[in-house]
Design a protein around this motif. Structure first.
Motif, PDB file in Angstrom:
ATOM      1  N   LEU A  12       0.451  -7.804   2.837  1.00  0.00           N
ATOM      2  CA  LEU A  12       1.725  -8.317   3.231  1.00  0.00           C
ATOM      3  C   LEU A  12       1.808  -8.481   4.816  1.00  0.00           C
ATOM      4  O   LEU A  12       1.585  -7.637   5.368  1.00  0.00           O
ATOM      5  CB  LEU A  12       3.003  -7.217   2.742  1.00  0.00           C
ATOM      6  CG  LEU A  12       4.338  -7.782   3.231  1.00  0.00           C
ATOM      7  CD1 LEU A  12       4.726  -9.314   2.620  1.00  0.00           C
ATOM      8  CD2 LEU A  12       5.416  -6.909   2.655  1.00  0.00           C
TER       9      LEU A  12
ATOM     10  N   ILE B  48       2.314  -3.196  -2.659  1.00  0.00           N
ATOM     11  CA  ILE B  48       1.649  -4.102  -1.699  1.00  0.00           C
ATOM     12  C   ILE B  48       0.558  -2.827  -1.373  1.00  0.00           C
ATOM     13  O   ILE B  48       0.949  -1.712  -1.141  1.00  0.00           O
ATOM     14  CB  ILE B  48       2.340  -4.421  -0.531  1.00  0.00           C
ATOM     15  CG1 ILE B  48       3.322  -5.413  -0.992  1.00  0.00           C
ATOM     16  CG2 ILE B  48       1.422  -4.918   0.719  1.00  0.00           C
ATOM     17  CD1 ILE B  48       2.743  -6.828  -1.555  1.00  0.00           C
TER      18      ILE B  48
ATOM     19  N   SER C   1       4.824  -0.166  -0.193  1.00  0.00           N
ATOM     20  CA  SER C   1       3.526  -0.493   0.476  1.00  0.00           C
ATOM     21  C   SER C   1       2.641   0.854   0.623  1.00  0.00           C
ATOM     22  O   SER C   1       3.069   1.885   1.093  1.00  0.00           O
ATOM     23  CB  SER C   1       3.699  -1.202   1.859  1.00  0.00           C
ATOM     24  OG  SER C   1       4.242  -2.333   1.564  1.00  0.00           O
TER      25      SER C   1
ATOM     26  N   ASP D  11      -0.018  -7.440  -4.783  1.00  0.00           N
ATOM     27  CA  ASP D  11      -0.678  -8.041  -4.094  1.00  0.00           C
ATOM     28  C   ASP D  11      -1.556  -7.229  -2.828  1.00  0.00           C
ATOM     29  O   ASP D  11      -1.285  -6.049  -2.638  1.00  0.00           O
ATOM     30  CB  ASP D  11       0.028  -9.249  -3.185  1.00  0.00           C
ATOM     31  CG  ASP D  11      -0.875 -10.103  -2.752  1.00  0.00           C
ATOM     32  OD1 ASP D  11      -2.199 -10.230  -3.264  1.00  0.00           O
ATOM     33  OD2 ASP D  11      -0.442 -11.301  -2.108  1.00  0.00           O
TER      34      ASP D  11
ATOM     35  N   GLU E  84       0.129  -3.272   3.919  1.00  0.00           N
ATOM     36  CA  GLU E  84       1.389  -3.994   4.863  1.00  0.00           C
ATOM     37  C   GLU E  84       1.188  -3.979   6.449  1.00  0.00           C
ATOM     38  O   GLU E  84       0.593  -3.010   6.750  1.00  0.00           O
ATOM     39  CB  GLU E  84       2.919  -3.373   4.390  1.00  0.00           C
ATOM     40  CG  GLU E  84       4.101  -4.416   5.166  1.00  0.00           C
ATOM     41  CD  GLU E  84       5.386  -3.809   4.923  1.00  0.00           C
ATOM     42  OE1 GLU E  84       5.585  -3.084   3.990  1.00  0.00           O
ATOM     43  OE2 GLU E  84       6.253  -3.899   5.749  1.00  0.00           O
TER      44      GLU E  84
END
Ligand code: 5GP
Length: 193
Positions: A127, A152, A174, A124, A155
């Protein structure tokens, strides 16, 4: 990931309410060459792990997940936010509270695209409070698939999501962790990683 942090410092815009806008390279206009480097970095971090599927959530995760998937050579499944014609029983569903829009919505994945043989990497863009990630993890748990970890891009380390998800034993990688950001000065401090 230095390339990414430099880009965030150069083109990121801090908005009120702890929102970092990265529309010029990540969330609206997309720098696909940068995405490729991001994909390679996820691959490096998850080297040696068996991964046969990437799971993301529409809309802004899809571009990054697709480029990463080309590096991993696996398919991408994205959780949909809109109702489809699938009848109940054909989809896994969970609820997500949106950080950016402040409302709760259902996400869903057709059962045929996620099953107990799958070893899944979630990808994604952001975060923050971890709600999107929690929703995706719930879909994976419903399906019986194995969660390998999450990748991620950015983040926000000053929000609870990272700690929440890691404390559940989930591996979260991340590429840039923002420790703090100042709307007035535009200063962004990253966590050493
Ligand atoms: P969470 O569910 O972890 O609270 O938020 C994750 C989702 O909210 C991400 O998928 C992203 O779309 C959005 N988001 C959260 N914080 C930010 C932010 O600071 N900037 C942008 N552009 N999106 C964010």
């Amino acid at each position: 990931m230095k390339l990414l942090k430099d880009r965030i410092r150069k083109d990121g815009v801090i908005k009120e309410g702890n929102v970092l806008k990265v529309d010029s390279f990540l969330n609206h206009q997309m720098d696909v060459e940068l995405f490729h480097e991001i994909g390679l970095e996820f691959k490096r971090r998850y080297e040696g792990e068996e991964i046969n599927k990437i799971l993301t959530i529409e809309a802004s995760g899809i571009g990054i997940a697709c480029v990463a998937a080309e590096v991993f050579k696996v398919p991408v499944v994205f959780a949909k936010k809109t109702q489809t014609k699938n009848i109940a029983g054909e989809v896994y569903t969970s609820k997500v509270e949106s950080f950016t829009h402040g409302r709760v919505y259902d996400i869903r994945v057709a059962k045929q695209f996620l099953n107990k043989e799958d070893k899944v990497l979630i990808i994604d863009d952001f975060l923050a409070n971890g709600k999107a990630l929690e929703g995706l993890i719930e879909l994976i748990n419903e399906s019986g698939a194995t969660l390998v970890g999450a990748g991620i891009v950015i983040e926000k380390g000053f929000q609870v999501g990272g700690e929440l998800i890691r404390s559940r034993g989930v591996r979260v990688e991340s590429l840039a962790i923002v420790e703090s950001m100042d709307e007035k000065t535009g200063e962004i401090v990253f966590r050493e990683s």
